[in-house]
Design an enzyme around this catalytic site. Structure first.
Site, PDB file in Angstrom:
ATOM      1  N   HIS A 276       0.859  -1.199   0.000  1.00 43.25           N
ATOM      2  CA  HIS A 276       0.000   0.000   0.000  1.00 43.25           C
ATOM      3  C   HIS A 276       0.888   1.239   0.000  1.00 43.25           C
ATOM      4  CE1 HIS A 276      -3.386   2.530   0.593  1.00 43.25           C
ATOM      5  NE2 HIS A 276      -3.704   2.270   1.848  1.00 43.25           N
ATOM      6  N   HIS A 317      -2.387  -2.042  -9.723  1.00 42.48           N
ATOM      7  CA  HIS A 317      -3.361  -1.386  -8.836  1.00 42.48           C
ATOM      8  C   HIS A 317      -4.640  -2.205  -8.833  1.00 42.48           C
ATOM      9  CE1 HIS A 317      -5.814   1.739  -7.012  1.00 42.48           C
ATOM     10  NE2 HIS A 317      -4.675   2.309  -6.660  1.00 42.48           N
ATOM     11  N   ASP A 374       2.789   5.556  -6.718  1.00 40.54           N
ATOM     12  CA  ASP A 374       4.043   5.413  -5.958  1.00 40.54           C
ATOM     13  C   ASP A 374       5.281   5.302  -6.833  1.00 40.54           C
ATOM     14  OD1 ASP A 374       2.018   3.582  -3.785  1.00 40.54           O
ATOM     15  OD2 ASP A 374       3.033   5.442  -3.272  1.00 40.54           O
TER      16      ASP A 374
HETATM   17  C1  SDX Z   1      -1.402   2.319  -3.351  1.00 38.02           C
HETATM   18  O1  SDX Z   1      -6.118   0.920  -3.254  1.00 38.02           O
HETATM   19  C2  SDX Z   1      -5.642   2.092  -3.453  1.00 38.02           C
HETATM   20  O2  SDX Z   1      -6.330   2.990  -3.931  1.00 38.02           O
HETATM   21  C3  SDX Z   1      -4.162   2.259  -3.062  1.00 38.02           C
HETATM   22  C4  SDX Z   1      -3.540   3.593  -3.441  1.00 38.02           C
HETATM   23  C5  SDX Z   1      -4.171   4.748  -2.682  1.00 38.02           C
HETATM   24  O3  SDX Z   1      -4.065   5.881  -3.168  1.00 38.02           O
HETATM   25  O4  SDX Z   1      -4.665   4.493  -1.540  1.00 38.02           O
HETATM   26  O5  SDX Z   1      -3.669   3.812  -4.840  1.00 38.02           O
HETATM   27  C6  SDX Z   1      -2.053   3.615  -3.077  1.00 38.02           C
HETATM   28  O6  SDX Z   1      -1.346   1.496  -2.475  1.00 38.02           O
HETATM   29  C7  SDX Z   1      -0.889   2.034  -4.738  1.00 38.02           C
HETATM   30  C8  SDX Z   1      -0.377   0.578  -4.892  1.00 38.02           C
HETATM   31  C9  SDX Z   1       1.050   0.563  -4.358  1.00 38.02           C
HETATM   32  N1  SDX Z   1       1.557  -0.818  -4.276  1.00 38.02           N
HETATM   33  C10 SDX Z   1       2.511  -1.255  -5.104  1.00 38.02           C
HETATM   34  O7  SDX Z   1       3.007  -0.606  -6.012  1.00 38.02           O
HETATM   35  C11 SDX Z   1       3.002  -2.657  -4.778  1.00 38.02           C
HETATM   36  C12 SDX Z   1       3.122  -3.464  -6.072  1.00 38.02           C
HETATM   37  N2  SDX Z   1       1.776  -3.706  -6.588  1.00 38.02           N
HETATM   38  C13 SDX Z   1       1.125  -4.928  -6.223  1.00 38.02           C
HETATM   39  O8  SDX Z   1       1.473  -5.518  -5.044  1.00 38.02           O
HETATM   40  C14 SDX Z   1      -0.322  -5.022  -6.665  1.00 38.02           C
HETATM   41  O9  SDX Z   1      -0.395  -4.532  -7.933  1.00 38.02           O
HETATM   42  C15 SDX Z   1      -1.374  -4.327  -5.808  1.00 38.02           C
HETATM   43  C16 SDX Z   1      -1.277  -4.756  -4.381  1.00 38.02           C
HETATM   44  C17 SDX Z   1      -1.237  -2.855  -5.901  1.00 38.02           C
HETATM   45  C18 SDX Z   1      -2.732  -4.744  -6.361  1.00 38.02           C
HETATM   46  O10 SDX Z   1      -2.834  -6.096  -6.191  1.00 38.02           O
HETATM   47  P1  SDX Z   1      -4.155  -6.919  -6.623  1.00 38.02           P
HETATM   48  O11 SDX Z   1      -5.196  -6.027  -7.158  1.00 38.02           O
HETATM   49  O12 SDX Z   1      -4.527  -7.819  -5.490  1.00 38.02           O
HETATM   50  O13 SDX Z   1      -3.657  -7.726  -7.838  1.00 38.02           O
HETATM   51  P2  SDX Z   1      -2.980  -9.130  -7.730  1.00 38.02           P
HETATM   52  O14 SDX Z   1      -1.937  -9.123  -6.657  1.00 38.02           O
HETATM   53  O15 SDX Z   1      -4.054 -10.146  -7.691  1.00 38.02           O
HETATM   54  O16 SDX Z   1      -2.185  -9.187  -9.129  1.00 38.02           O
HETATM   55  C19 SDX Z   1      -2.789  -9.679 -10.291  1.00 38.02           C
HETATM   56  C20 SDX Z   1      -1.637 -10.315 -11.064  1.00 38.02           C
HETATM   57  C21 SDX Z   1      -0.884 -11.374 -10.263  1.00 38.02           C
HETATM   58  O17 SDX Z   1      -0.284 -12.241 -11.214  1.00 38.02           O
HETATM   59  P3  SDX Z   1      -0.955 -13.718 -11.446  1.00 38.02           P
HETATM   60  O18 SDX Z   1      -1.096 -14.352 -10.084  1.00 38.02           O
HETATM   61  O19 SDX Z   1      -2.302 -13.414 -12.109  1.00 38.02           O
HETATM   62  O20 SDX Z   1      -0.003 -14.433 -12.375  1.00 38.02           O
HETATM   63  O21 SDX Z   1      -0.657  -9.304 -11.371  1.00 38.02           O
HETATM   64  C22 SDX Z   1       0.568  -9.634 -10.727  1.00 38.02           C
HETATM   65  C23 SDX Z   1       0.233 -10.614  -9.602  1.00 38.02           C
HETATM   66  O22 SDX Z   1       1.364 -11.430  -9.325  1.00 38.02           O
HETATM   67  N3  SDX Z   1       1.079  -8.385 -10.178  1.00 38.02           N
HETATM   68  C24 SDX Z   1       2.344  -7.995 -10.277  1.00 38.02           C
HETATM   69  C25 SDX Z   1       2.385  -6.719  -9.676  1.00 38.02           C
HETATM   70  N4  SDX Z   1       1.157  -6.391  -9.243  1.00 38.02           N
HETATM   71  C26 SDX Z   1       0.353  -7.438  -9.545  1.00 38.02           C
HETATM   72  N5  SDX Z   1       3.438  -8.597 -10.800  1.00 38.02           N
HETATM   73  C27 SDX Z   1       4.577  -7.887 -10.724  1.00 38.02           C
HETATM   74  N6  SDX Z   1       4.697  -6.656 -10.165  1.00 38.02           N
HETATM   75  C28 SDX Z   1       3.627  -6.045  -9.639  1.00 38.02           C
HETATM   76  N7  SDX Z   1       3.738  -4.851  -9.101  1.00 38.02           N
END
Ligand code: SDX
Length: 444
Positions: A276, A317, A374
């Protein structure tokens, strides 16, 4: 529309047939949504609890009705109370946006002047807060210090428990917005082993924050106007984001009718997580780990192979399945700040090359992974010489405006009650207790 069942006096509805009983149910639809409570009537036996919806991590569950922030993840749209984020970031101030988020309308000049004065005159904290800060190790993470410091505010303002008194909510809103930068700056100065700098009431919100961070022996700190404006814009961009993890935490904790300081402290704790708000800190560490553009292809392959759960931090996201509109603004701001600062663009070059490669790679395209807010934010904070572990603290200062607006909306929403989800039980059936222990045995 062809094939759509005609709306009945029920209005639009979902016709559900339970194959276990052959019964059919009409579940009303409003706002493209059904109330999962309406599923409870679906039973096999009369004494069944009734049908629930199962939705781990609330991927497809609306927890509330809200009029504060609108996001369209497919189109990359973000609006606060209907105003596009691009226009607010370009023309508004953070305090004007904080007012808008809570009150629903832009402040008049008189309202804004009074609000700014109220914030300015509530920036001081009780002197004991400094003793809390002193109690932490020199290397304590500032998010731990901020969580504790804000939770402690609850003990200094016991009347904040009167959450149904609009005046108590008003002063809590002002105190939280006013004191977050002060506590955050104290945490920064503690880590540096520097004396705390008191608020300077002659400065703007962003200038005062930078003064409490950076002032040394000069009588008045002169913030770089580009940095001060960059901080104000970044605070606007981070001010709210509908039902994200930390806001959901504030709403859930606030639904127990605890005071707003304690509810916001829960939000800070949620924001601390690397998935997050902690992602901006993780992005910088990732860029430092990559170290050079030639290492990018290898890093990308690591991420795609899922080795050690490596992620491309700052990408992806839950809602945005296109470019986060905030990331576009931050990227432009980042280029401006780096130009003004004369800093090396090495990390920015790595970030932009990383983005270029990722956006053309099937793995990221298929999963609709784009830069989020971010991805570039940390680069700006780094240029401003904030330590990497401090980036999320800056996020928390800004998000306080959204947290309090959302907390109050929850409190005033007549449909809201204490948040208490159900579960699908998967544990053991009833069994007789027979201990494995000999309680008569004396432990030598
Ligand atoms: C913020 O919610 C909000 O509004 C948050 C925010 C706010 O203003 O409050 O916008 C602020 O928290 C932004 C997000 C910051 N976090 C990151 O940058 C961390 C990296 N991102 C991920 O951990 C992920 O993208 C999330 C947590 C942000 C979202 O995760 P989801 O929606 O649960 O998606 P998921 O984990 O189910 O991913 C779907 C697929 C998966 O692959 P498969 O299992 O389908 O093969 O996408 C992949 C994930 O492994 N994936 C990534 C990835 N993010 C998702 N692979 C590599 N790098 C990534 N960053």
């Amino acid at each position: 529309m062809p094939g759509q069942t005609e709306a009945t006096p029920l209005g639009d509805y979902l016709e559900i047939k339970d194959s276990r009983t052959g019964k059919t149910y009409n579940i009303p639809i409003s706002d493209d949504t059904i109330r999962t409570a309406d599923l409870r009537q679906i039973k096999v036996k009369d004494d069944d609890f009734g049908m629930m919806g199962y939705d781990p991590a609330f991927m497809n569950t609306a927890s509330c009705r809200s009029s504060i922030t609108f996001i369209d993840g497919e189109k990359g749209i973000l609006r606060y109370r209907g105003y596009p984020i691009e226009q607010l970031a370009e023309k508004a101030s953070f305090l004007e946006v904080a007012w808008l988020l809570r009150h629903g309308e832009l402040p008049t000049q008189a309202e804004y002047d009074q609000f700014t004065q109220d914030i300015t005159y509530h920036t001081y904290t009780h002197e004991n807060i400094k003793q809390f800060m002193d109690g932490f190790r020199y290397d304590a993470h500032p998010m731990s210090m901020l969580t504790a410091g804000v939770a402690a505010l609850s003990s200094f303002y016991p009347s904040a428990k009167n959450i149904h008194d609009p005046r108590e909510r008003e002063i809590a809103f002002v105190r939280l917005l006013a004191k977050m930068p002060t506590i955050a700056a104290f945490a920064y100065r503690h880590a540096k082993g520097l004396p705390y700098v008191y608020p300077d009431n002659a400065l703007s919100y962003a200038e005062n924050f930078l003064s409490m961070i950076a002032r040394m022996s000069e009588p008045r700190y002169e913030a770089d106007p580009v940095y001060a404006r960059a901080i104000d814009v970044l605070f606007i961009l981070h001010a709210d984001h509908e039902q994200n993890c930390s806001t959901s935490a504030v709403r859930a904790v606030g639904s127990s009718h605890v005071d707003p300081y304690s509810a916001v402290a829960a939000g800070i704790a949620a924001l601390y997580g690397p998935l997050h708000g902690g992602a901006n800190e993780a992005v910088l560490r990732m860029l430092q780990e990559i170290g050079d553009e030639k290492n990018i292809p290898g890093f990308i392959e690591n991420v795609k192979s899922g080795k050690g759960d490596a992620k491309l931090m700052g990408f992806g996201h839950r809602v945005y399945k296109s470019y986060d509109p905030r990331a576009k603004i931050v990227k432009k701001l980042c280029e401006e700040v780096i130009k003004v600062s004369g800093s090396t663009t090495k990390d920015l070059d790595i970030a932009m090359e990383l983005e270029r490669i990722a956006l053309s790679d099937e793995y990221f395209i298929k999963r609709k992974l784009y830069p989020n807010v971010d991805f570039y934010t940390g680069l700006i904070y780094r240029v401003m010489k904030f330590p990497t572990d401090y980036f999320t603290v800056l996020f928390a200062i800004a998000r306080t405006a959204g947290w309090v607006a959302q907390w109050e909306e929850m409190l005033l929403d007549k449909e809201q009650k204490i948040a208490r989800p159900r579960q699908v039980y998967t544990g053991a059936a009833e069994r007789k207790y027979t201990s494995n222990l000999d309680y008569t045995r004396r432990v030598e």
